[in-house]
Structure formats: structure tokens, C-alpha cells
Enzyme design. Sequence first.
Site, short mmCIF file in Angstrom:
data_model
loop_
_atom_site.label_atom_id
_atom_site.label_comp_id
_atom_site.label_asym_id
_atom_site.label_seq_id
_atom_site.Cartn_x
_atom_site.Cartn_y
_atom_site.Cartn_z
N HIS A 122 0.78 -1.27 0.01
CA HIS A 122 -0.09 -0.08 0.06
C HIS A 122 1.02 1.12 -0.15
CE1 HIS A 122 -3.61 -2.23 1.89
NE2 HIS A 122 -3.49 -2.55 0.51
N CYS A 151 3.79 21.73 -4.20
CA CYS A 151 5.02 21.27 -4.98
C CYS A 151 5.90 22.41 -5.03
CB CYS A 151 4.59 20.85 -6.31
SG CYS A 151 6.04 20.28 -7.26
N THR A 193 -3.29 -9.37 10.42
CA THR A 193 -4.04 -8.87 9.23
C THR A 193 -5.37 -9.48 9.34
OG1 THR A 193 -4.09 -8.90 6.88
CG2 THR A 193 -2.63 -10.55 7.81
N PRO A 219 -4.90 -11.75 17.71
CA PRO A 219 -5.76 -11.94 18.93
C PRO A 219 -7.19 -12.11 18.46
CG PRO A 219 -4.75 -9.82 18.93
CD PRO A 219 -4.40 -10.34 17.66
N ALA A 236 1.20 -9.45 18.41
CA ALA A 236 2.29 -9.59 17.51
C ALA A 236 3.68 -9.85 18.31
CB ALA A 236 2.42 -8.65 16.42
ZN ZN Z 1 5.15 19.55 -9.26
#
Ligand code: ZN
Length: 250
Positions: A122, A151, A193, A219, A236
Site C-alpha cells: 500500500h 509542490c 491482518t 488476537p 504480535a
Molecule cells: Zn510538481
Amino acid sequence: MIEAIADQLARARRVLFITGAGISADSGLPTYRGTGGLYDGRHTEEGISIERALSGPMFRSRPEITWKYLAQIEETCRGAQPNAAHAAIVYLERRLPYVLTLTQNVDGLHRAAGSREVIEIHGGLHELYCPRCGYAEAVETLAGRQLPPPCPDCGAILRPAVVLFDEALPVAALERLDTALDEGFDMVFTIGTSATFPYIVQPVVMALQDGVPTVEINPTRTPLSEHVDFYLPLGAAAAMSAIVDAYERT
Ligand SMILES: [Zn+2]
């Protein structure tokens, strides 16, 4: 069960770890989708679903809305550190011939922990790019940034290199995954997951069909829980720490 998993690991040459939001829960991160998620079942202040707010079409038409929720996600990730589960994968990556981590997470914690073979299916929240001119930069944090961020080269609105809802998965990442799956694995783990996406479930189904040992750490039970060879209903960090301890004793 932990000992049996460690014995399998000691014989394994190629291991795949598939990780979701649950692996980062021990780093204090909520998920932005799924059970226990930040927005689970709720609508945004704009009266739309979080999936729509965080979608590609919304970014193109109202980027300020998408950015508002991206910024909230980034804020919850800020300062989070990898936990013992991330570290356990790094430990195994350094000892086994080949360990690949396929993650749904955009928090960058596998790389921060030191994992080298990582597919971020992702994308990652800490890379920004310009959809118009291709400008790109890596960012540690969005704290203090003007949002949405313009930007510096062309003035268009930058976006993070994450896959938004209604967007395709990155082709290069999928190809890398396919190549690795073609070469095969001799052990497959899923950690934290909910196992709802086909590209998360498919490697496990392939392993089950090929008689490759499968481990699920979660879990909460998922559709995979009754099919895997080893289902550990644990967090985990606790599960992976115990597995590494047992592995060291093999
Ligand atoms: Zn740009």
C-alpha cells in the site's frame, strides 16, 4: 505450539511474513480501516465515508479533504517506534537464507526496524511526490508543513506515495510479489491482518495447497484461522518474541 513453529523455522530456507495493522498495534498505532480502527464504521465530518475521503477520485477533486485525513493518520504514526515483532522479523531475516515481508502498513516501521526485503503493497506515508511534474521527497514528519503541501517546483498539490482507495496497487510491488511466490516459500506467516484482501489471502491459500506450514498470529479470529496449521491468538510482539526465544533454543 510455539516449539513446533520454531522447529519448522529452523528447517526453513524461504519464509514469507505477511503483516497488517495488528503488528503495529504494539507500537501504539491504531488502524485506519478494520476492527478497532480509527474510523471504523464512522463517517467523516464531511458526511462521507472515510474510504471516500481517502480515495483517489477525492484526492483529484478535493485534495484538501483527503489531506485532512492523511494528516491525521500521519499524526497518529508520528514518533511510533518498531516493536518486538518487527525486531523478530529482522532477527530472522539475518539468520535465514531468505525472508520477505509483505506489509499492508504504510507506517514504514519494518524498514525503520531494519528489514531489507520489504514489499509495502500500500506504499509508504513518508514519501511525497507531485502527480503533475514528478517531484519527490522523503519526509520524516509532516509537523509544521503547510497542508495540503504545494509542490516546490510547479505548485500542484503533493501526495504521499500511498495507495488510496479506488486506486490500483503498484505494479512493481505486485510483480515482485509474484516473482517471490513463483520461487516458493517453505513457511508462511500472517501477523495482525484481517485477511480480507485477495493478495493477502492468496499466498496463504497457495501454501495450504502445497502443504507448506502456515502460521497465523492474531488476537482475533479471521477467515484463515481455521485453515492454518498454527493459529496463535496472541498479540504480535508477544507471539514473535516467544517464537524467536524458542528458535534460539533449537
Ligand atoms: Zn510538481
